[in-house]
Write an enzyme that holds these catalytic residues in place. Structure first.
Site, mmCIF file in Angstrom:
data_model
loop_
_atom_site.group_PDB
_atom_site.id
_atom_site.type_symbol
_atom_site.label_atom_id
_atom_site.label_comp_id
_atom_site.label_asym_id
_atom_site.label_seq_id
_atom_site.Cartn_x
_atom_site.Cartn_y
_atom_site.Cartn_z
ATOM 1 N N TYR A 94 0.845 -1.232 -0.129
ATOM 2 C CA TYR A 94 0.080 -0.125 -0.064
ATOM 3 C C TYR A 94 0.986 1.193 0.020
ATOM 4 O O TYR A 94 0.348 2.491 -0.249
ATOM 5 C CB TYR A 94 -0.780 -0.117 0.968
ATOM 6 C CG TYR A 94 -1.990 -1.194 1.266
ATOM 7 C CD1 TYR A 94 -2.225 -1.895 0.028
ATOM 8 C CD2 TYR A 94 -2.845 -1.047 2.256
ATOM 9 C CE1 TYR A 94 -3.344 -2.708 -0.219
ATOM 10 C CE2 TYR A 94 -3.785 -2.172 2.186
ATOM 11 C CZ TYR A 94 -3.901 -3.007 1.061
ATOM 12 O OH TYR A 94 -5.042 -3.847 1.041
ATOM 13 N N LYS B 178 3.480 -15.323 1.613
ATOM 14 C CA LYS B 178 3.513 -15.981 0.544
ATOM 15 C C LYS B 178 5.112 -16.544 0.031
ATOM 16 O O LYS B 178 5.438 -16.108 -1.026
ATOM 17 C CB LYS B 178 2.799 -15.107 -0.586
ATOM 18 C CG LYS B 178 2.412 -15.932 -1.771
ATOM 19 C CD LYS B 178 1.139 -16.739 -1.675
ATOM 20 C CE LYS B 178 0.955 -17.607 -3.033
ATOM 21 N NZ LYS B 178 0.155 -18.870 -2.849
ATOM 22 N N ASP C 24 -2.871 -18.180 0.974
ATOM 23 C CA ASP C 24 -4.022 -18.822 0.321
ATOM 24 C C ASP C 24 -4.744 -19.825 1.275
ATOM 25 O O ASP C 24 -5.906 -20.174 1.400
ATOM 26 C CB ASP C 24 -3.599 -19.482 -1.019
ATOM 27 C CG ASP C 24 -2.126 -19.919 -1.082
ATOM 28 O OD1 ASP C 24 -1.498 -19.915 0.007
ATOM 29 O OD2 ASP C 24 -1.961 -20.629 -2.310
ATOM 30 N N ASP D 59 -5.481 -6.784 5.730
ATOM 31 C CA ASP D 59 -6.727 -6.453 5.132
ATOM 32 C C ASP D 59 -7.873 -7.372 4.876
ATOM 33 O O ASP D 59 -8.875 -7.269 5.087
ATOM 34 C CB ASP D 59 -6.349 -5.342 4.239
ATOM 35 C CG ASP D 59 -7.339 -4.353 3.880
ATOM 36 O OD1 ASP D 59 -8.465 -4.169 4.510
ATOM 37 O OD2 ASP D 59 -7.204 -3.398 2.779
ATOM 38 N N ASP E 85 -11.174 -8.910 6.993
ATOM 39 C CA ASP E 85 -12.683 -8.812 6.609
ATOM 40 C C ASP E 85 -13.066 -10.349 6.653
ATOM 41 O O ASP E 85 -14.432 -10.457 6.750
ATOM 42 C CB ASP E 85 -12.671 -8.193 5.465
ATOM 43 C CG ASP E 85 -12.827 -6.625 5.156
ATOM 44 O OD1 ASP E 85 -12.391 -6.066 6.193
ATOM 45 O OD2 ASP E 85 -13.560 -6.142 4.437
#
Ligand code: NAD
Length: 354
Positions: free
Chosen positions: A142, A188, A220, A244, A248
């Protein structure tokens, strides 16, 4: 009597509605517990753009830095969606977090037994879930430079320094020490170099916390495991973008995004906000769930060492839910009465003053 200066940033959309309810509850608790809260309001996001043509004015940053804590609602909305990126509400929030040095975002996801039927997952899968996502907040993709977009190609940079990984890992291990002593570091590393370094540094920090169990998980797989068996997690440590998304996802285990609070810490002053956004689709209708913001206010009291007040809030929420009161987003077949944002705030404040 302890006196705390609270910077209040209500923001846009449902922000003002939900923050007003959190303040109602905080005031009820303060008078009962014998401390005082002094609120100062500042503009942020779209409402700041409308007045100052700037989503995060210097006055707002200064006001926050001169406070003991920041209570934040939410920012953004269609009115400001077409502005250039540097002028958008979301850019204002990123600037605020960066200016306050808030590199760690703590997002607990605790299932209320009273709400096991509000989730789309089976009750036996979610009953007893108590996990916490520790998300790095001021680095990663970001913020990484360079970044660019042309008509034909666009790119961002996912970048973490050793120091950035070390300090967020420390927060996660410290949190785990207060909880069930397990950290799942999500990355990852099978594809990304940035994740390889992440893993190495997390392992190094782990050596200082021998009582904590550490496991690594690819993002994943973590996305799948969160739905398959969320009870396996205690503290999930991860970077900005993965955190992030996973937090959620965690909100749906709990039943509604309107239930998840967060604390952002690391700088001089902590910031407390619900994880959801400004929900323009329901703003002004009196149906937003204020519980995520009220739970964020409880985290703020913990941060101010007013833990008895924080517990009072959590107990009040449990009692109100046990009595069957629900906002629309969590109304299921076992709801006794569907109440408005304001009614939910008042009920919780009432219970918190007992
Ligand atoms: P959102 O979180 O605002 O809403 C997603 C869905 O959840 C919507 O259907 C909404 O009605 C519902 N919802 C959210 N909070 C709720 C609550 N308290 N009670 C009941 N239902 C609730 O996400 P979005 O729709 O993707 O984004 C809307 C705006 O918010 C955008 O401008 C986005 O940039 C901004 N945003 C801000 C923040 C923040 O302020 N920290 C975070 C995420 C998104």
């Amino acid at each position: 009597m302890n006196n705390y200066k609270i910077a209040v940033l209500k923001g846009d959309g449902i922000g003002p509605e939900i923050v007003d309810e959190a303040i109602k509850v905080l005031d009820a608790v303060a008078s009962k517990e014998g401390f005082n809260l002094e609120y100062n309001e500042y503009l942020i996001g779209g409402s700041a753009i409308d007045v100052f043509d700037n989503p995060c004015p210097d006055e707002t940053i200064k006001g926050c830095l001169n406070s003991d804590a920041v209570l934040f609602g939410s920012i953004g909305g269609p009115k400001w969606d077409n502005l250039p990126k540097e002028k958008r509400p979301e850019t204002g929030l990123l600037k605020l977090r960066k200016s306050l040095g808030l590199f760690a975002n703590i997002r607990p996801a605790i299932i209320f037994d009273e709400l096991v039927n509000a989730s789309t997952l089976k009750p036996e899968v979610i009953k007893g879930v108590d996990l916490e996502v520790v998300r790095e907040l001021t680095g990663g993709i970001y913020f990484g430079e360079p970044r660019e977009k042309t008509d034909d190609v666009a790119f961002n940079t996912m970048i973490y320094t050793r120091e950035e990984i070390e300090r967020i890992a420390e927060v996660a291990f410290e949190e785990a020490m207060k909880r069930r002593k397990k950290v799942t570091s999500v990355d990852k590393a099978n594809v990304l170099e940035v994740s390889e370094l992440w893993r190495e540094v997390v392992e190094e920090v782990h050596k200082r916390y021998p009582l904590v169990e550490l496991e690594h998980m690819y993002v994943d797989n973590a996305a799948m495991q969160l739905i398959r068996n969320p009870k396996q997690f205690d503290v999930i440590l991860t970077g900005n973008i993965f955190g992030d998304i996973l937090s959620d996802e965690a909100s749906m285990i709990v039943g509604s995004i309107g239930l998840l609070p967060s604390a952002s810490i690391g700088g001089k002053v902590g910031l407390f906000e619900p994880i959801h956004g400004s929900a323009p689709d329901i703003a002004g209708q009196g149906i937003a769930n204020p519980i995520a913001t009220i739970l964020s206010a409880a985290m703020m009291l913990d941060y101010l060492n007013e833990s008895s007040g924080a517990e009072r809030i959590r107990k009040a929420i449990k009692e109100v839910l046990a009595e069957g009161y629900r906002t629309k987003d969590i109304a299921s077949f076992d709801a006794k009465e569907v109440v408005t944002t304001e009614e939910m705030g008042s009920l919780i404040a009432e219970h918190a003053s007992k």
